[in-house]
Write an enzyme that holds these catalytic residues in place. Structure first.
Site, PDB file in Angstrom:
ATOM      1  N   SER A 153     -11.719   4.670   2.208  1.00  0.00           N
ATOM      2  CA  SER A 153     -12.821   4.089   2.163  1.00  0.00           C
ATOM      3  C   SER A 153     -13.612   3.620   3.403  1.00  0.00           C
ATOM      4  CB  SER A 153     -13.089   3.230   1.106  1.00  0.00           C
ATOM      5  OG  SER A 153     -12.893   3.877  -0.045  1.00  0.00           O
TER       6      SER A 153
ATOM      7  N   ASP B 143       0.956  -1.256  -0.022  1.00  0.00           N
ATOM      8  CA  ASP B 143      -0.029   0.140  -0.187  1.00  0.00           C
ATOM      9  C   ASP B 143       0.945   1.229  -0.079  1.00  0.00           C
ATOM     10  OD1 ASP B 143      -2.375   1.359   0.218  1.00  0.00           O
ATOM     11  OD2 ASP B 143      -2.449   1.320   2.407  1.00  0.00           O
TER      12      ASP B 143
HETATM   13  P1  13P Z   1      -9.027   4.543   5.709  1.00  0.00           P
HETATM   14  O1  13P Z   1      -8.221   5.412   6.664  1.00  0.00           O
HETATM   15  O2  13P Z   1     -10.297   5.249   5.328  1.00  0.00           O
HETATM   16  O3  13P Z   1      -9.304   2.982   6.275  1.00  0.00           O
HETATM   17  O4  13P Z   1      -8.288   4.215   4.384  1.00  0.00           O
HETATM   18  C1  13P Z   1      -7.234   3.161   4.147  1.00  0.00           C
HETATM   19  C2  13P Z   1      -6.458   3.489   2.744  1.00  0.00           C
HETATM   20  O5  13P Z   1      -6.572   4.143   1.978  1.00  0.00           O
HETATM   21  C3  13P Z   1      -5.345   2.796   2.680  1.00  0.00           C
HETATM   22  O6  13P Z   1      -4.640   2.859   1.595  1.00  0.00           O
HETATM   23  O1  G3H Z   2      -2.435   4.369   3.857  1.00  0.00           O
HETATM   24  C1  G3H Z   2      -3.070   4.295   4.916  1.00  0.00           C
HETATM   25  C2  G3H Z   2      -3.319   3.106   5.756  1.00  0.00           C
HETATM   26  O2  G3H Z   2      -4.432   3.249   6.638  1.00  0.00           O
HETATM   27  C3  G3H Z   2      -1.817   2.328   6.364  1.00  0.00           C
HETATM   28  O3  G3H Z   2      -1.682   3.451   7.462  1.00  0.00           O
HETATM   29  O4  G3H Z   2       0.758   4.140   6.931  1.00  0.00           O
HETATM   30  O5  G3H Z   2      -0.212   4.168   9.244  1.00  0.00           O
HETATM   31  O6  G3H Z   2      -0.007   1.933   8.209  1.00  0.00           O
HETATM   32  P1  G3H Z   2      -0.155   3.383   8.027  1.00  0.00           P
HETATM   33 ZN    ZN Z   3      -4.785   4.818   0.830  1.00  0.00          ZN
END
Ligand code: 13P
Ligand code: G3H
Ligand code: ZN
Length: 336
Positions: free
Chosen positions: A225, A83
């Site tokens: 989301s 991510d």
């Molecule tokens: P939320 O903070 O809305 O759960 O979003 C998570 C997200 O977009 C992780 O990449």
């Molecule tokens: O990008 C957002 C996700 O909620 C992940 O959060 O970077 O604190 O692990 P984080």
């Molecule tokens: Zn995100």
């Protein structure tokens, strides 16, 4: 079943007209919660780790936990996704570690805060696509930037500051060859997205529909989301927490998105809220307890409930066994 390509999971979701939740993890209990929810609902899953998660847990722990998940749940196709990768090196190290999908978020500079230029975004994303596709690994790109910064990632402004421009999105997909495209439509990461229930003024579903019309064959991704349900906020506040009143993205808006090309829906905050509420409850009601299992079990169960609910709401439930997963080698050949 081995870890699978996100491209295949999203292609199948597009055929079936459903969305797939992408849930963030940092530890074993969160992975277990997702896998149990997937088994219960017969869902394919996308499990994602941020840079923060990778540094918290270490890649080798994450990779082996994910391998345990595919071994213990052979009927569930599992994608392991990075991510918000912040540069080519981060994405490359994820591919080398065994992630089957990466996000190159070139909408921001490497600091994860400063909005970048279109040219920079195209350049780094294209580079990641070439490297990843050669390995059969999927690439998600982002155009436009999300709001918020409370979790350390984001431009630190309102979600409306850098909405995705539909024509730029078309150009971006053409120039980079990404498999999935994250767009900015007014959402933010974290709990504090909207100060009242979002309307068309604050959550730009019309923008999403416009982008989908211009890019009907592209898998769209909605970040930020979480729906931030009031009942989860209430549990935290009832047991000593201090959350300010806040609103997330209503599930019915996500479902509208799914009807208009959204195939991946990122959810982290809702699970964080569920876990925190469950732990606070145990601490408040039974302060004599000190065995971590006494609070981690209810925390894991609370997250599982949220994930199973979202799997049903996004439509991925029942689709785990629809297709035979391809190997990454086969996927790499198809990219060629
Ligand atoms: P939320 O903070 O809305 O759960 O979003 C998570 C997200 O977009 C992780 O990449
Ligand atoms: O990008 C957002 C996700 O909620 C992940 O959060 O970077 O604190 O692990 P984080
Ligand atoms: Zn995100």
């Amino acid at each position: 079943m081995a870890l699978v390509s996100m491209r295949q999971v999203l292609d199948e979701a597009a055929k079936g007209g459903y969305g797939v939740g992408a849930f963030n993890v940092n530890n074993m209990e969160q992975i277990q919660a997702i896998m149990e929810a997937a088994r219960e609902t017969k869902s394919p899953v996308i499990i994602q780790a941020s840079r923060g998660a990778r540094s918290y847990a270490q890649d080798r722990y994450l990779v082996h936990l994910m391998q345990a998940a595919v071994e213990l749940y052979p009927e569930i196709p599992v994608v392991m996704h990075l991510d918000h990768g912040n540069g080519v090196a981060t994405c490359k190290s994820a591919v080398e570690q065994g992630f089957t999908s990466v996000m190159m978020d070139g909408s921001l500079m490497e600091d994860g805060k400063t909005p970048s230029s279109f040219e920079y975004n195209v350049k780094v994303t294209r580079e990641v696509v070439e490297m990843a596709h050669a390995n059969g690994v999927t690439v998600e790109g982002e155009i436009g930037t999300l709001g918020g910064i409370e979790d350390g990632h984001g431009a630190g402004v309102s979600g409306l500051a850098h909405l995705t421009d539909p024509d730029q999105a078309v150009e971006f997909v053409k120039l980079t060859g990404v498999d999935a495209l994250a767009i900015a439509i007014g959402t933010s990461h974290g709990a504090y997205k909207f100060t009242s229930k979002p309307t068309g003024e604050t959550l730009k579903m019309d923008r999403l529909i416009e982008i989908h019309k211009k890019l009907p064959g592209v898998h769209l991704v909605m970040h930020g989301s979480s729906s931030v349900p009031k009942d989860l906020q209430d549990v935290i506040n009832q047991y000593g927490g201090k959350l300010r009143p806040t609103w997330g993205v209503p599930v019915e808006e996500i479902q509208l998105g799914i009807k208009n090309g959204v195939r991946k829906i990122n959810v982290d905050t809702d699970n964080r809220l569920a876990i925190t509420g469950a732990i606070r409850k145990v601490f408040a009601e039974t302060p004599e307890k000190f065995d971590p299992r006494d609070y981690m079990k209810p925390a894991r169960e609370a997250m599982k409930k949220v994930v199973a609910l979202r799997m049903n709401q996004f439509g991925q439930a029942g689709h785990a066994g629809d297709y035979q997963p391809l190997t990454l080698e086969e996927v790499a050949k198809r990219y060629k």
